[in-house]
Design a protein around this motif. Sequence first.
Motif, PDB file in Angstrom:
ATOM      1  N   GLU A  66       5.906  12.947 -11.926  1.00 48.66           N
ATOM      2  CA  GLU A  66       6.506  12.550 -13.197  1.00 48.66           C
ATOM      3  C   GLU A  66       5.754  11.356 -13.787  1.00 48.66           C
ATOM      4  OE1 GLU A  66      10.669  11.882 -12.931  1.00 48.66           O
ATOM      5  OE2 GLU A  66      11.131  13.890 -12.195  1.00 48.66           O
ATOM      6  N   LEU A  67       5.300  10.446 -12.925  1.00 46.28           N
ATOM      7  CA  LEU A  67       4.537   9.289 -13.391  1.00 46.28           C
ATOM      8  C   LEU A  67       3.091   9.654 -13.672  1.00 46.28           C
ATOM      9  CD1 LEU A  67       5.811   6.487 -10.967  1.00 46.28           C
ATOM     10  CD2 LEU A  67       6.392   6.773 -13.373  1.00 46.28           C
ATOM     11  N   PHE A  68       2.512  10.496 -12.821  1.00 43.89           N
ATOM     12  CA  PHE A  68       1.104  10.865 -12.932  1.00 43.89           C
ATOM     13  C   PHE A  68       0.971  12.391 -12.897  1.00 43.89           C
ATOM     14  CE2 PHE A  68       1.220   6.680 -10.903  1.00 43.89           C
ATOM     15  CZ  PHE A  68       0.385   5.958 -11.738  1.00 43.89           C
ATOM     16  N   PRO A  69       1.127  13.030 -14.062  1.00 39.60           N
ATOM     17  CA  PRO A  69       1.064  14.501 -14.129  1.00 39.60           C
ATOM     18  C   PRO A  69      -0.252  15.074 -13.622  1.00 39.60           C
ATOM     19  CG  PRO A  69       1.876  13.567 -16.195  1.00 39.60           C
ATOM     20  CD  PRO A  69       1.364  12.433 -15.377  1.00 39.60           C
ATOM     21  N   GLU A  70      -1.343  14.289 -13.697  1.00 34.85           N
ATOM     22  CA  GLU A  70      -2.641  14.815 -13.296  1.00 34.85           C
ATOM     23  C   GLU A  70      -2.888  14.694 -11.796  1.00 34.85           C
ATOM     24  OE1 GLU A  70      -5.819  13.166 -15.510  1.00 34.85           O
ATOM     25  OE2 GLU A  70      -5.254  14.152 -17.374  1.00 34.85           O
ATOM     26  N   VAL A  71      -1.872  14.242 -11.052  1.00 34.17           N
ATOM     27  CA  VAL A  71      -2.076  14.037  -9.619  1.00 34.17           C
ATOM     28  C   VAL A  71      -2.376  15.359  -8.904  1.00 34.17           C
ATOM     29  CG1 VAL A  71       0.331  14.283  -8.881  1.00 34.17           C
ATOM     30  CG2 VAL A  71      -1.197  12.760  -7.624  1.00 34.17           C
ATOM     31  N   ILE A  72      -1.933  16.480  -9.501  1.00 35.30           N
ATOM     32  CA  ILE A  72      -2.156  17.773  -8.855  1.00 35.30           C
ATOM     33  C   ILE A  72      -3.434  18.437  -9.348  1.00 35.30           C
ATOM     34  CG2 ILE A  72       0.298  18.200  -8.444  1.00 35.30           C
ATOM     35  CD1 ILE A  72       0.293  19.988 -10.939  1.00 35.30           C
ATOM     36  N   ARG A  73      -4.164  17.762 -10.242  1.00 34.04           N
ATOM     37  CA  ARG A  73      -5.390  18.340 -10.784  1.00 34.04           C
ATOM     38  C   ARG A  73      -6.459  18.433  -9.704  1.00 34.04           C
ATOM     39  NH1 ARG A  73      -9.200  15.366 -15.292  1.00 34.04           N
ATOM     40  NH2 ARG A  73     -10.807  16.952 -15.464  1.00 34.04           N
ATOM     41  N   VAL A  74      -7.087  19.591  -9.573  1.00 34.08           N
ATOM     42  CA  VAL A  74      -8.158  19.796  -8.604  1.00 34.08           C
ATOM     43  C   VAL A  74      -9.493  19.584  -9.315  1.00 34.08           C
ATOM     44  CG1 VAL A  74      -9.254  21.400  -7.010  1.00 34.08           C
ATOM     45  CG2 VAL A  74      -6.764  21.432  -7.289  1.00 34.08           C
ATOM     46  N   LEU A  75     -10.264  18.619  -8.849  1.00 35.08           N
ATOM     47  CA  LEU A  75     -11.527  18.294  -9.485  1.00 35.08           C
ATOM     48  C   LEU A  75     -12.682  19.063  -8.832  1.00 35.08           C
ATOM     49  CD1 LEU A  75     -11.124  14.422  -9.726  1.00 35.08           C
ATOM     50  CD2 LEU A  75     -10.984  16.054 -11.608  1.00 35.08           C
ATOM     51  N   PRO A  76     -13.658  19.477  -9.633  1.00 33.30           N
ATOM     52  CA  PRO A  76     -14.854  20.122  -9.068  1.00 33.30           C
ATOM     53  C   PRO A  76     -15.577  19.160  -8.135  1.00 33.30           C
ATOM     54  CG  PRO A  76     -14.749  20.410 -11.455  1.00 33.30           C
ATOM     55  CD  PRO A  76     -13.700  19.399 -11.102  1.00 33.30           C
ATOM     56  N   PRO A  77     -16.267  19.663  -7.112  1.00 30.69           N
ATOM     57  CA  PRO A  77     -16.986  18.794  -6.157  1.00 30.69           C
ATOM     58  C   PRO A  77     -17.963  17.832  -6.823  1.00 30.69           C
ATOM     59  CG  PRO A  77     -16.916  21.054  -5.350  1.00 30.69           C
ATOM     60  CD  PRO A  77     -16.361  21.082  -6.746  1.00 30.69           C
ATOM     61  N   GLU A 100       0.834  -1.202   0.000  1.00 35.70           N
ATOM     62  CA  GLU A 100       0.000   0.000   0.000  1.00 35.70           C
ATOM     63  C   GLU A 100       0.872   1.257   0.000  1.00 35.70           C
ATOM     64  OE1 GLU A 100      -3.743   1.842   2.558  1.00 35.70           O
ATOM     65  OE2 GLU A 100      -2.232   0.632   3.594  1.00 35.70           O
ATOM     66  N   ALA A 101       1.898   1.271   0.824  1.00 37.89           N
ATOM     67  CA  ALA A 101       2.791   2.428   0.909  1.00 37.89           C
ATOM     68  C   ALA A 101       3.527   2.646  -0.406  1.00 37.89           C
ATOM     69  CB  ALA A 101       3.794   2.232   2.053  1.00 37.89           C
ATOM     70  N   THR A 102       3.925   1.547  -1.051  1.00 36.31           N
ATOM     71  CA  THR A 102       4.624   1.650  -2.340  1.00 36.31           C
ATOM     72  C   THR A 102       3.709   2.242  -3.401  1.00 36.31           C
ATOM     73  OG1 THR A 102       5.988  -0.283  -1.797  1.00 36.31           O
ATOM     74  CG2 THR A 102       5.863   0.356  -4.119  1.00 36.31           C
ATOM     75  N   ILE A 103       2.450   1.772  -3.452  1.00 36.78           N
ATOM     76  CA  ILE A 103       1.487   2.291  -4.429  1.00 36.78           C
ATOM     77  C   ILE A 103       1.263   3.779  -4.213  1.00 36.78           C
ATOM     78  CG2 ILE A 103      -0.928   2.200  -5.171  1.00 36.78           C
ATOM     79  CD1 ILE A 103      -0.856  -0.822  -4.554  1.00 36.78           C
ATOM     80  N   LEU A 104       1.040   4.182  -2.967  1.00 37.90           N
ATOM     81  CA  LEU A 104       0.793   5.602  -2.663  1.00 37.90           C
ATOM     82  C   LEU A 104       2.002   6.457  -3.020  1.00 37.90           C
ATOM     83  CD1 LEU A 104      -1.095   5.328   0.749  1.00 37.90           C
ATOM     84  CD2 LEU A 104      -2.038   5.997  -1.465  1.00 37.90           C
ATOM     85  N   GLU A 105       3.192   5.924  -2.781  1.00 35.97           N
ATOM     86  CA  GLU A 105       4.413   6.666  -3.123  1.00 35.97           C
ATOM     87  C   GLU A 105       4.487   6.911  -4.626  1.00 35.97           C
ATOM     88  OE1 GLU A 105       9.302   6.088  -2.962  1.00 35.97           O
ATOM     89  OE2 GLU A 105       7.969   4.653  -1.944  1.00 35.97           O
ATOM     90  N   HIS A 106       4.177   5.892  -5.419  1.00 35.76           N
ATOM     91  CA  HIS A 106       4.221   6.044  -6.878  1.00 35.76           C
ATOM     92  C   HIS A 106       3.120   6.971  -7.381  1.00 35.76           C
ATOM     93  CE1 HIS A 106       7.455   3.292  -7.509  1.00 35.76           C
ATOM     94  NE2 HIS A 106       6.790   2.220  -7.098  1.00 35.76           N
ATOM     95  N   VAL A 107       1.916   6.835  -6.806  1.00 33.19           N
ATOM     96  CA  VAL A 107       0.783   7.638  -7.263  1.00 33.19           C
ATOM     97  C   VAL A 107       1.040   9.134  -7.036  1.00 33.19           C
ATOM     98  CG1 VAL A 107      -1.629   8.190  -6.759  1.00 33.19           C
ATOM     99  CG2 VAL A 107      -0.940   5.815  -7.055  1.00 33.19           C
TER     100      VAL A 107
END
Length: 218
Positions: A107-118, A96-103
């Motif tokens: 660089e791997l997931f550029p959209e990780v910082i995307r803020v989604l509407p409610p 679980e910790a490894t998955i969260l670290e990668h997510v």
Amino acid sequence: MRVPNSVVLPVGTHVDCCQEEEVEKRRHDIMAKIAAMLAERKSNLAHFINNLEGSEEPECYVDQWERLKEMESCTLTILNLVAVNCTDHRDFKKLEATILEHVKNEELFPEVIRVLPPIYRQVEAAIIDIAQSEEMADHGMMDLQYLLSKLSQWEHLANLGRELLQDILRYLHRIGLVVWYEEIKHLESTVFLQPTFLITMFKFLVRYRLVQQLESIS
């Protein structure tokens, strides 16, 4: 290998059945086989593309050529294999910790910082409720328009439009909550709310050495 910009985390199980040095050997072997598989795929695609381009009437194969070129452009990132002992809860926490670290790796997931509407979260929660309801069939297939009408029954989603729902479904498809093949004409109006059903179905249809098994039947 058919999904653009895929990131794959191989997980090796049954560590408890191996000696410590054997785990590292198997890890190396698996990663080497994956690398060889990807290299073979790349070579095969290039071979197919060259055959189409060298055919007597290449204009007859434009659709196939475009599809192969699209597949050729798909990048695939293979992360280091994680070996786990399924009888040890600590190994699940490590995975679980490894998955969260990668997510969280931008660089791997550029959209990780995307803020989604409610409303994205609201629709996601509503779809989960629908998928888990008793009236939902096991196959989890639902007509897109019918799904929209079901979601519109929620008071806070009463004004949900088809275009916005389609945008949200694209997002939910990318994160794996639903499957929606909008690019396939015969499936564009169908949403699979239970992706695991597709996995089960493909396990029956796509089998190792299927041709040989069928040929062995008199």
